[in-house]
Every structure is written in structure tokens, then in C-alpha cells.
Design an enzyme around this catalytic site. Structure first.
Site, PDB file in Angstrom:
ATOM      1  N   GLU A 112       0.837  -1.209   0.000  1.00  0.00           N
ATOM      2  CA  GLU A 112       0.000   0.000   0.000  1.00  0.00           C
ATOM      3  C   GLU A 112       0.866   1.251   0.000  1.00  0.00           C
ATOM      4  O   GLU A 112       1.888   1.294   0.672  1.00  0.00           O
ATOM      5  CB  GLU A 112      -0.852   0.032   1.284  1.00  0.00           C
ATOM      6  CG  GLU A 112      -1.572  -1.252   1.563  1.00  0.00           C
ATOM      7  CD  GLU A 112      -2.422  -1.196   2.842  1.00  0.00           C
ATOM      8  OE1 GLU A 112      -2.360  -0.165   3.544  1.00  0.00           O
ATOM      9  OE2 GLU A 112      -3.135  -2.174   3.105  1.00  0.00           O
ATOM     10  N   TYR A 223      -7.269   2.110   5.741  1.00  0.00           N
ATOM     11  CA  TYR A 223      -6.416   0.972   5.423  1.00  0.00           C
ATOM     12  C   TYR A 223      -6.340  -0.091   6.505  1.00  0.00           C
ATOM     13  O   TYR A 223      -5.519  -0.994   6.423  1.00  0.00           O
ATOM     14  CB  TYR A 223      -5.001   1.461   5.093  1.00  0.00           C
ATOM     15  CG  TYR A 223      -4.418   2.437   6.105  1.00  0.00           C
ATOM     16  CD1 TYR A 223      -4.175   2.062   7.415  1.00  0.00           C
ATOM     17  CD2 TYR A 223      -4.099   3.739   5.722  1.00  0.00           C
ATOM     18  CE1 TYR A 223      -3.640   2.947   8.329  1.00  0.00           C
ATOM     19  CE2 TYR A 223      -3.563   4.631   6.629  1.00  0.00           C
ATOM     20  CZ  TYR A 223      -3.331   4.237   7.938  1.00  0.00           C
ATOM     21  OH  TYR A 223      -2.808   5.110   8.840  1.00  0.00           O
ATOM     22  N   LYS A 311      10.687   2.984   3.125  1.00  0.00           N
ATOM     23  CA  LYS A 311      10.704   4.438   2.918  1.00  0.00           C
ATOM     24  C   LYS A 311      11.487   4.799   1.659  1.00  0.00           C
ATOM     25  O   LYS A 311      12.614   4.316   1.461  1.00  0.00           O
ATOM     26  CB  LYS A 311      11.373   5.116   4.130  1.00  0.00           C
ATOM     27  CG  LYS A 311      10.522   5.091   5.390  1.00  0.00           C
ATOM     28  CD  LYS A 311       9.331   5.994   5.227  1.00  0.00           C
ATOM     29  CE  LYS A 311       8.777   6.537   6.507  1.00  0.00           C
ATOM     30  NZ  LYS A 311       9.584   7.319   7.359  1.00  0.00           N
ATOM     31  N   CYS A 405      18.022  48.682   3.733  1.00  0.00           N
ATOM     32  CA  CYS A 405      16.872  47.914   3.273  1.00  0.00           C
ATOM     33  C   CYS A 405      16.773  47.965   1.748  1.00  0.00           C
ATOM     34  O   CYS A 405      16.789  49.052   1.164  1.00  0.00           O
ATOM     35  CB  CYS A 405      15.600  48.474   3.905  1.00  0.00           C
ATOM     36  SG  CYS A 405      14.096  47.811   3.175  1.00  0.00           S
ATOM     37  N   CYS A 423      14.392  45.887   8.764  1.00  0.00           N
ATOM     38  CA  CYS A 423      14.355  47.278   8.329  1.00  0.00           C
ATOM     39  C   CYS A 423      13.626  48.045   9.416  1.00  0.00           C
ATOM     40  O   CYS A 423      12.531  47.650   9.830  1.00  0.00           O
ATOM     41  CB  CYS A 423      13.584  47.383   7.016  1.00  0.00           C
ATOM     42  SG  CYS A 423      13.137  49.076   6.599  1.00  0.00           S
TER      43      CYS A 423
HETATM   44  S1  IVH Z   1      -0.904   0.487   8.766  1.00  0.00           S
HETATM   45  C1  IVH Z   1      -1.038  -1.735  12.634  1.00  0.00           C
HETATM   46  N1  IVH Z   1      -1.076   1.488   6.331  1.00  0.00           N
HETATM   47  O1  IVH Z   1       2.188   5.236   8.844  1.00  0.00           O
HETATM   48  C2  IVH Z   1      -1.175  -0.972  11.352  1.00  0.00           C
HETATM   49  N2  IVH Z   1      -0.174   2.881   8.033  1.00  0.00           N
HETATM   50  O2  IVH Z   1       4.552   4.566  10.458  1.00  0.00           O
HETATM   51  C3  IVH Z   1      -0.566   0.355  11.439  1.00  0.00           C
HETATM   52  N3  IVH Z   1       0.415   5.143   7.274  1.00  0.00           N
HETATM   53  O3  IVH Z   1       0.741   5.589  12.013  1.00  0.00           O
HETATM   54  C4  IVH Z   1      -0.700   1.250  10.308  1.00  0.00           C
HETATM   55  N4  IVH Z   1      -0.216   4.892   5.173  1.00  0.00           N
HETATM   56  O4  IVH Z   1      -0.133   7.076  10.100  1.00  0.00           O
HETATM   57  C5  IVH Z   1      -0.700   1.727   7.604  1.00  0.00           C
HETATM   58  N5  IVH Z   1      -1.325   2.246   4.146  1.00  0.00           N
HETATM   59  C6  IVH Z   1      -0.959   2.473   5.407  1.00  0.00           C
HETATM   60  C7  IVH Z   1      -0.436   3.708   5.819  1.00  0.00           C
HETATM   61  C8  IVH Z   1      -0.040   3.880   7.142  1.00  0.00           C
HETATM   62  C9  IVH Z   1       0.293   5.730   6.069  1.00  0.00           C
HETATM   63  C10 IVH Z   1       0.966   5.807   8.467  1.00  0.00           C
HETATM   64  C11 IVH Z   1       0.098   5.731   9.696  1.00  0.00           C
HETATM   65  C12 IVH Z   1       0.919   5.055  10.746  1.00  0.00           C
HETATM   66  C13 IVH Z   1       2.310   5.295  10.245  1.00  0.00           C
HETATM   67  C14 IVH Z   1       3.248   4.233  10.761  1.00  0.00           C
END
Ligand code: IVH
Length: 675
Positions: A112, A223, A311, A405, A423
Site C-alpha cells: 500500500e 487501510y 521508505k 533595506c 528594516c
Molecule cells: S498500517 C497496525 N497502512 O504510517 C497498522 N499505516 O509509520 C498500522 N500510514 O501511524 C498502520 N499509510 O499514520 C498503515 N497504508 C498504510 C499507511 C499507514 C500511512 C501511516 C500511519 C501510521 C504510520 C506508521
């Protein structure tokens, strides 16, 4: 059921359906104009029939009452974070660990986009949104239900057949286009800009006034369905299907991957797609698909073992510094800004970056002509990462902070202990221009039609020299300006006239006193009630106001010690700009209500929720949306759900609708009459 009632029901259903087509599926079936017509019809019917009011009606998304703060919410199931992986090696190690723990040769993953926003948890009781909370520290978040209700992708009611009680989690975010619009608006008002869409989304969701949140156009993807197995679901993929069927927006890029290979392919494909996406992502979340395996793998203290976040590296690009220019802001601060040869950084053309102040330029040692690496990491605002010193030819020019200025040639000053150079001239044209833009902007005097370009034309034509001159502008003078028609000139005159009756706090805010934003201006207005009293205030008077510290107090005193500023205020008053507010009559607080916190749950038979809440507030009480130990009373109507249970659990006093009505009557308030 009356005709009106059944039409209202029908319209609400229709609008919900079209909302869902538009905001969730991104596939509308009707035009905006047709949608507006349905909405207008519903608004008109609801106005004509207040007895049909419903807090979950699609008309109620504009944002309700301002709250005093956010109540804590304990997450029954903690909201965990994810482990990060920064390269393919870590992803391989993650996959190997899972294969070992499950004994499988190949594992199915759901991949995702990792949305760069903030996590929220929504709980629905009996098909209605009951509590929406931020993640907080994972154990306890904040109740931001009122603000979440303004987001169209957050369903207020679930379709028939939805579970009685269900929690769904996802991410609130701000689209790139909305982020840019918001920052431009803030820049034109002289307000600090948000560094990235995530900060903007978080800041917007934590507003005490839901109308501000509503104006920010937030969005959401969902999600995660904690406890999916309770609903007979066996895989995360099916859980996503399930929440989609409940009307939640699920990201369309999400895919099911058969093993590590497909997962890696997706990660690469999404990296290419990233610049084209209308929202910011900072990686890919990889989740084990089978829920029985998830359960087997379990959690560490802070994250699931069955999911991890890959990341993407920050988006960095090389370019060259063409120039370092100096801009003068409303408060007179000189900001050095690097001008680059324009380059594309992750889908956005970047041609300048702030270098903040003299010390920053020195520390980075940025010179005109330098080759530099710039980035927009999670941070959308571009910045210089480093200078490629090895590419210097010797022709680069070191930056020097101008001694005068650049806008007016007056002396500039850098005070000891401060990074900013300012200024000091009160008549600096750059300061006057920025000050005027701020004065006329929304939230300040809100003079429609008086934006930066009109202000520039007025200044060029020497029709105005300070903000008070705006009130002396005549129709013929305005109509004579370039690109200004008769009609716009007449409209402008009307909105200038209208702005004279703005409440005092807006005038205070509009003056552009350093450190006095909208909220501080409200505090000052409600404390002093008049401009004269504020002008007469001494440092200690200001410091006596809670939340006003020395920086604000000094700034206010110094602003009003300037003859020129006092002169401007005098001119504004003479022009008829309102300079005082009637002190609000102290509302008679009823002892039983005063300072008490109320939570309503279930449906009230004889009064609308809104009327009941207003009554509590008028009598000096507070209304909150979730039950905590600090709640004094829970008023339980028909079909009260988990809040009632929670009240019993915590030993909070529970009132029936009848008890509540009697309590109101004792306070001299009869609501029956108002229906
Ligand atoms: S799953 C137990 N899915 O990432 C499941 N998190 O670093 C936990 N986030 O706090 C989260 N997109 O704010 C999940 N597709 C995604 C996500 C997602 C963004 C963020 C979310 C979470 C953080 C964790």
C-alpha cells in the site's frame, strides 16, 4: 410520515450516495450543479422544518460549535506505528523473517502507498460516527470528531447491514493542490507557511473551530480494520474490500502481491508514479495478507511484526544558484532567498528556496554561482541540502547581508541574540505593501477585491500611503485604475464600507502587530473591549492575561508607542472603523450546569441534539463528544450505545431525557417552547 419528512430522508440518502460516488469512488454520476440543487433543496427543507434536524445530515458538514479543547480518547486497541526499512536488503530480511516464522516458502503481501498524513481511528455505533480520534501516543489520542465530520471522505452514517459497532483506521491527509492553495493564502496574509502537507493536515485537524477545518478541504484513505476476524474475515485484502463496502475510501493503488518479487516491483512502479499522485507518499507499507499469520506473528511493544514500511529516499536534485535576493516582509524582516536554475524535484518545478537569515547562509556557505543539491523530502518546501564545494571555480560570490533595506534604503538592524535582520523604517514601502495585503486579507478586515495586485496599483497611483487611506478611496478613483471596471469598483467600495463594522478583534489582528495572530487578537479584544483600552495597556496589564507572555506584551506596547501607528489607528477610527466591542453580558450560569461537562448519546425524543447542546452551553456547561472520568453527566436517549456503557464503567452520572428536561426547567429554561 409527512411529505417533508419523507423528502428530507430521500434527499439525505441521495446526497450520501452522490457524496460517496464523488469523494470515495471518484466517479460522480451527476454534475456539480445537479448536486448543488439537491443540497439546496435539503437545506431549505431543514430550515423550514427544524424538527427534522439531524446532526448526521449531509448539510451538517460545515463545522459546528467551537470547542474549548480536545478530550482524551483511550484507544481500546492501541494504534501502533510501523518499523521502517530504507533499502531492499531490509525488505529481504523482513520477508526472510516472516518465512521462517510461518514455515512458508512464499508469503502473500498487500502493498500500500504510505500516505504522508496523520493516522485516525473512527468508531461507529449503530451505524453512526460516534468518535473520531487522532493517534496521539498510540494509547491515548484526542477526540477530534467534530473536525473529522467536516471531511467528505469520512462517512457520517454507514449503510444498512453494517456491524453495530465497528472501528476503522486510516490516514487524513491534504492533497498537494490544496496544500499549495493554503500556503499561498497564508503567504499573502503574512502568516507562517506549513512546511509540508502532513503538518498542514495535522494543524487543520487540531483546530478548535471546525469551520477552519472545513475550509481546509482535508481528505482521507482507510487501510485498517482492527479485529477483522470478528467479522469472519480471513485476509487483509478482504478486510479492505469490507471497509470499501461500508463506504470508506480505500487507496486504488493498493495491490495484492504473491511474494517478495511482486512487492519489489510495486515499490519501483510506485516510485515512478509518485510525482504524478495528487497526494504525498513517503513509502510503501507491506502487510502480511493472511490474518491467521498476522495473529501468529503478533506485535512488538510498538509495532506489528507482520507489517513494515519501506521508505523512499528524499527527492534530491542538483542545480545552480543564480542569485541570492533579499525580500522584506511585513514585519520588516530581511529574508535571503536563493534563486536557482529551475529544476523538477519530484514533479514540482523549484526555482527558489528560503535561506532564512544571515547565519543560515554562513552555515551552509551558499554562494551565488554554486552548484547545490536541493531537496523536497517529506518536507515539500524546498531547501538547500549542501553545496558541491568541489565544483567551485573561484568565481562564486559570497553573500553579504545588505546594510540598508533593499526596498527603501533605510538602515537595517540586527539585534543581539536575534537571527533576523530588520528594516527599522516605519515608512518602508515593502513593509507598507505587505502590511496592507495583510490588513485587507480574509480573517483580518476581509475586504473582498483588495488583493495584492489591486494594492500594488493603488500604491503605484499614490492613492494610498497607509491602511487608513483605504477608507478614503472614492468610486471614481477606483474605477480609474487599470483593469478595474465600474462594477468591480462599486463592489470594492461596498466591501470597504462593510469592513468598518468588523468586530474589534479583526481590527486588532489586521494591524499586523508582531506576534498578534488571530487568536491573540481575540484574547485582547475580549479582555479590553476597546482599542483605547488596549492602547493604554501597560506591559503588566498584558502579562496579567493568561497565555500572554513577554514577547507578545512587549510587541503590543512597542507597536502602540509609535506615533505613526497611533496616527493610523486614529485615522481608522475617524473613518468610522469600529474600535470597540460591547462587553458580552455575563450569561446567568445555572448552578447545576455551571462548569459541568455533558455528553449526549442516543436519540432524544423531545428535543434536537443541537438545541440540547446549546442550552447546556448557554447555562454555563460544556458539551463533549466522548465520555471520560472528567465527564459530569451523560444524557442517554433512545438506543444509547457504548458511551452509556462507558459512563457506567466509570461511574459517571447518567440522566434520562426526562431528568435532563427537569434539570433544564430548574435552571429556568424550557426547550419545549422552541420546537
Ligand atoms: S498500517 C497496525 N497502512 O504510517 C497498522 N499505516 O509509520 C498500522 N500510514 O501511524 C498502520 N499509510 O499514520 C498503515 N497504508 C498504510 C499507511 C499507514 C500511512 C501511516 C500511519 C501510521 C504510520 C506508521
Amino acid at each position: 410520515m409527512t411529505d417533508a419528512a419523507s423528502r428530507v430522508d430521500e434527499l439525505r440518502e441521495l446526497i450520501r450516495h452522490h457524496n460517496w460516488r464523488y469523494y470515495v469512488l471518484d466517479d460522480p454520476e451527476i454534475t456539480d450543479a445537479e448536486y448543488d440543487m439537491l443540497m439546496r433543496e435539503l437545506i431549505a427543507l431543514e430550515e423550514a422544518h427544524p424538527e427534522l434536524a439531524d446532526p448526521d445530515s449531509p448539510t451538517q458538514r460545515v463545522g459546528g460549535a467551537v470547542s474549548a479543547g480536545f478530550e482524551p480518547v483511550v484507544h481500546a486497541i492501541p494504534m501502533l506505528s510501523l518499523d521502517n526499512m530504507f533499502d531492499e536488503g531490509s525488505l529481504r530480511a523482513f520477508d526472510a523473517r516472516i518465512k521462517r516464522a510461518t514455515g512458508l516458502a512464499k508469503v502473500e503481501y498487500v502493498a500500500e502507498p504510505k500516505i504522508d498524513g496523520l493516522a485516525i481511528s473512527l468508531t461507529y455505533e449503530n451505524g453512526r460516527l460516534a468518535v473520531g480520534a487522532t493517534r496521539g501516543d498510540g494509547e491515548r489520542g484526542e477526540d477530534v470528531t467534530h473536525n473529522l465530520r467536516t471531511i467528505r471522505a469520512v462517512p457520517l452514517v454507514l449503510p444498512k447491514g453494517a456491524p453495530d459497532s465497528v472501528t476503522v483506521r486510516g490516514e487524513v491527509y491534504m492533497r498537494k493542490s490544496e496544500f499549495e492553495r493554503l500556503n499561498q493564502e497564508r503567504a499573502s496574509r503574512g502568516e507562517p507557511m506549513f512546511a509540508n502537507p502532513r503538518n498542514a493536515a495535522a494543524g487543520s485537524l487540531r483546530q478548535l473551530d471546525p469551520k477552519v477545518t472545513a475550509s481546509r478541504k482535508l481528505d482521507a484513505f482507510f487501510y485498517y480494520l482492527p479485529e477483522a476476524e470478528r467479522y469472519g474475515i480471513e485476509t487483509h485484502w478482504d478486510a479492505l474490500d469490507f471497509i470499501r463496502s461500508l463506504g470508506f475510501r480505500v487507496n486504488p493503488e493498493i495491490i495484492l502481491c504473491d511474494g517478495l518479487g511482486e512487492t519489489l516491483e510495486f515499490i519501483h512502479r510506485l516510485a515512478d508514479l509518485r510525482p504524478m499522485l495528487p497526494y504525498e507518499i513517503d513509502g510503501v507499507v507491506v502487510k502480511v495478507n493472511r490474518l491467521d499469520l498476522q495473529r501468529k506473528l503478533g506485535f512488538t511493544s510498538h509495532s506489528p511484526r507482520w507489517a513494515s514500511a519501506y521508505k523512499y529516499p528524499a527527492q534530491q536534485v542538483q542545480t545552480r544558484v543564480r542569485d541570492i535576493i533579499v525580500q522584506v516582509g511585513r514585519t520588516g524582516v530581511l529574508t535571503p532567498t536563493a534563486v536557482f536554475e529551475p529544476v523538477d524535484v519530484g514533479g514540482v518545478t523549484v526555482s527558489r528556496a528560503s535561506l532564512h537569515n544571515e547565519d543560515y547562509v554562513r552555515a551552509k556557505d551558499v554562494r551565488v554561482g554554486d552548484a547545490v543539491i536541493i531537496q523536497r523530502a517529506g518536507d515539500v518546501i524546498p531547501e538547500v541540502v549542501r553545496v558541491l564545494v568541489e565544483e567551485r571555480t573561484g568565481d562564486e560570490k559570497e553573500f553579504e547581508m545588505p546594510r540598508v533595506c533593499p526596498a527603501c534604503g533605510s538602515e537595517v538592524l540586527r539585534e543581539a541574540g536575534e537571527a533576523a535582520t530588520r528594516c527599522i523604517s516605519l515608512s518602508c514601502p515593502a513593509k507598507i505593501r505587505e502590511g496592507m495585503i495583510h490588513f485587507a486579507s480574509k480573517g483580518a478586515m476581509d475586504i473582498e477585491g483588495l488583493g495584492p495586485s489591486t494594492i500594488d496599483r493603488l500604491l503605484d497611483a499614490k492613492l494610498v500611503a497607509d491602511v487608513a487611506d483605504i477608507y478614503g478611496l472614492r468610486l471614481d478613483q477606483l474605477a480609474g485604475l487599470d483593469r478595474m471596471g465600474e462594477k468591480s469598483a462599486a463592489n470594492l467600495v461596498a466591501s470597504i464600507e462593510q469592513s468598518k463594522s468588523n468586530p474589534l478583534y479583526r481590527v486588532i489582528f489586521a494591524l499586523g502587530i508582531r506576534h498578534v495572530g488571530e487568536n491573540v487578537a481575540k484574547l485582547l479584544a475580549s479582555h479590553f473591549h476597546s482599542m483605547d483600552a488596549l492602547i493604554a495597556a501597560e506591559r503588566d496589564d498584558l502579562l496579567a492575561i493568561p497565555t500572554i507572555g513577554p514577547a507578545i506584551a512587549d510587541s503590543v506596547v512597542s507597536f502602540f508607542s509609535s506615533e505613526m501607528n497611533l496616527e493610523t489607528v486614529k485615522k481608522l477610527a475617524a473613518a468610522g472603523v469600529r474600535m470597540s466591542d460591547e462587553p458580552e453580558e455575563a450569561k446567568p450560569a445555572a448552578v447545576e450546569f455551571d462548569g459541568k461537562s455533558f455528553v449526549f448519546t442516543g436519540t432524544l425524543a423531545n428535543l434536537t441534539r443541537q438545541k440540547a447542546e446549546e442550552a447546556v452551553e448557554n447555562l454555563g456547561g460544556r458539551v463533549s463528544s466522548s465520555v471520560s472520568r472528567k465527564t459530569d453527566y451523560v444524557v442517554a436517549g433512545e438506543n444509547a450505545g457504548s458511551k452509556l456503557a462507558r459512563a457506567r464503567e466509570l461511574g459517571v452520572a447518567v440522566l434520562s431525557e426526562q431528568d435532563f428536561a427537569e434539570m433544564l426547567e430548574r435552571a429556568g429554561c424550557r426547550l419545549g417552547d422552541e420546537r
